[in-house]
Design an enzyme around this catalytic site. Structure first.
Site, PDB file in Angstrom:
ATOM      1  N   ASP A 253      20.379  43.249  82.680  1.00 23.41           N
ATOM      2  CA  ASP A 253      20.774  41.872  82.953  1.00 23.41           C
ATOM      3  C   ASP A 253      22.301  41.731  82.979  1.00 23.41           C
ATOM      4  OD1 ASP A 253      20.414  39.219  83.467  1.00 23.41           O
ATOM      5  OD2 ASP A 253      19.846  38.668  81.426  1.00 23.41           O
ATOM      6  N   GLY A 254      22.768  40.839  83.853  1.00 26.55           N
ATOM      7  CA  GLY A 254      24.190  40.501  83.867  1.00 26.55           C
ATOM      8  C   GLY A 254      24.957  40.920  85.098  1.00 26.55           C
ATOM      9  N   ASN A 255      24.268  41.435  86.108  1.00 24.83           N
ATOM     10  CA  ASN A 255      24.965  41.878  87.321  1.00 24.83           C
ATOM     11  C   ASN A 255      25.707  40.729  88.010  1.00 24.83           C
ATOM     12  OD1 ASN A 255      24.025  44.515  87.026  1.00 24.83           O
ATOM     13  ND2 ASN A 255      22.242  44.166  88.311  1.00 24.83           N
TER      14      ASN A 255
ATOM     15  N   HIS B 146      25.193  43.741  91.714  1.00 27.69           N
ATOM     16  CA  HIS B 146      23.981  44.562  91.823  1.00 27.69           C
ATOM     17  C   HIS B 146      24.328  45.992  92.266  1.00 27.69           C
ATOM     18  CE1 HIS B 146      21.496  41.150  91.013  1.00 27.69           C
ATOM     19  NE2 HIS B 146      21.868  40.502  92.106  1.00 27.69           N
TER      20      HIS B 146
ATOM     21  N   LEU C  22      12.947  64.236  82.705  1.00 32.53           N
ATOM     22  CA  LEU C  22      12.874  62.806  82.429  1.00 32.53           C
ATOM     23  C   LEU C  22      12.099  62.077  83.522  1.00 32.53           C
ATOM     24  CD1 LEU C  22      15.632  60.478  81.126  1.00 32.53           C
ATOM     25  CD2 LEU C  22      14.583  59.927  83.319  1.00 32.53           C
TER      26      LEU C  22
ATOM     27  N   ARG D 229      15.357  37.710  74.939  1.00 29.20           N
ATOM     28  CA  ARG D 229      13.929  37.580  75.224  1.00 29.20           C
ATOM     29  C   ARG D 229      13.493  38.784  76.067  1.00 29.20           C
ATOM     30  NH1 ARG D 229      16.567  33.447  78.002  1.00 29.20           N
ATOM     31  NH2 ARG D 229      16.704  33.770  80.256  1.00 29.20           N
ATOM     32  N   ILE D 230      12.177  38.985  76.157  1.00 27.79           N
ATOM     33  CA  ILE D 230      11.694  40.154  76.902  1.00 27.79           C
ATOM     34  C   ILE D 230      11.210  39.799  78.298  1.00 27.79           C
ATOM     35  CG2 ILE D 230      11.161  41.481  74.834  1.00 27.79           C
ATOM     36  CD1 ILE D 230       8.257  40.719  75.142  1.00 27.79           C
ATOM     37  N   SER D 231      11.183  38.517  78.643  1.00 22.52           N
ATOM     38  CA  SER D 231      11.013  38.061  80.025  1.00 22.52           C
ATOM     39  C   SER D 231       9.845  38.723  80.776  1.00 22.52           C
ATOM     40  CB  SER D 231      12.315  38.261  80.805  1.00 22.52           C
ATOM     41  OG  SER D 231      13.338  37.449  80.260  1.00 22.52           O
TER      42      SER D 231
END
Length: 248
Positions: free
Chosen positions: A23-25, A40, A134, A191-193
């Site tokens: 979050d925060g782009n 983004h 991974l 929050r986990i949205s």
């Protein structure tokens, strides 16, 4: 829905599975008087760096929330750019993942993606399917409630009369992966949205004000260090934990 005996998860010093809301782009770009889409684009670079550092730390699974079902409500030009960026990443970055023995999975509904993106997803997953390093899972057009419903509907379609936790878990989008140990959300929200609602029942939650494009290797190390200080009891008392897991 029938319950089942909850398996006590193994505690490890390095999380086996990290889940992230990036979050925060948009705010990162706004602070620099840039278009939101540039945030983004910079966020994609941050993801590439995080994948590398997770692999270096020994993290086995990294799951990131790239595009939720609610994100379709964003301005049309921003959604169009995000879809183009997603396709660009599939075309240019997947080969690098493959060269480093990493596997890519895309989680979520695919009904609203265009044919070009669908083809890119299928080719990327096929190329990396047998890799053993991974696993990077990208949640796109994903919602946690949708995930639970689609799993339940698959069981109903098979004629299952009583749904157990174990049976449902196998049909979730991350049914072949361990549940996340550590959940990170950048950007200051706490929050986990609607992200991995079932799978994060026992995850350690870590929230930071750092905007996603600024979330670097040091920031990830800080999150892992916080995780290592947590006492993960899974319903037990502190005295029942192995000595090395008890707080001093």
């Amino acid at each position: 829905m029938k319950s089942s005996t909850q398996t006590i998860l193994e505690h490890t010093s390095v999380p086996k599975h990290i889940a992230v809301i990036m979050d925060g782009n948009g705010r990162w770009a706004k602070k620099r008087f840039l278009p939101r889409v540039m945030g983004h684009k910079r966020g994609l670079d941050a993801l590439e760096n995080m994948v590398k550092h997770c692999a270096k730390l020994g993290v086995q699974y990294l799951t990131v929330f790239a595009f939720s079902t609610e994100n379709w409500r964003r301005p049309e030009d921003e959604v169009s750019f995000l879809m183009g960026l997603f396709l660009q990443a599939l075309q240019k970055q997947v080969r690098r993942l493959h060269e480093n023995n990493m596997r890519l999975k895309v989680l979520g509904s695919r009904e609203r993606f265009n044919r070009q993106i669908l083809q890119g997803i299928e080719e990327a997953e096929a190329l990396t399917a047998n890799n053993t390093g991974l696993t990077l899972s990208i949640a796109a057009d994903y919602g946690g409630r949708w995930d639970i419903l689609q799993a339940a509907n698959k069981l109903i379609a098979e004629g299952v009369s009583e749904i157990t936790e174990d049976a449902l878990a196998k049909y979730l989008m991350l049914g072949d992966a361990p549940e996340p140990d550590l959940f990170i959300r950048t950007g200051g929200e706490t929050r986990i949205s609607n992200f991995l609602l079932w799978q994060m029942a026992y995850a350690e939650l870590y929230f930071t004000d750092t905007l996603w494009p600024d979330f670097d290797s040091k920031a990830l190390d800080d999150a892992v260090a916080s995780f290592q200080k947590r006492e993960r009891r899974f319903g037990r008392t502190s005295e029942q934990l192995p000595v090395e897991q008890q707080r001093g």
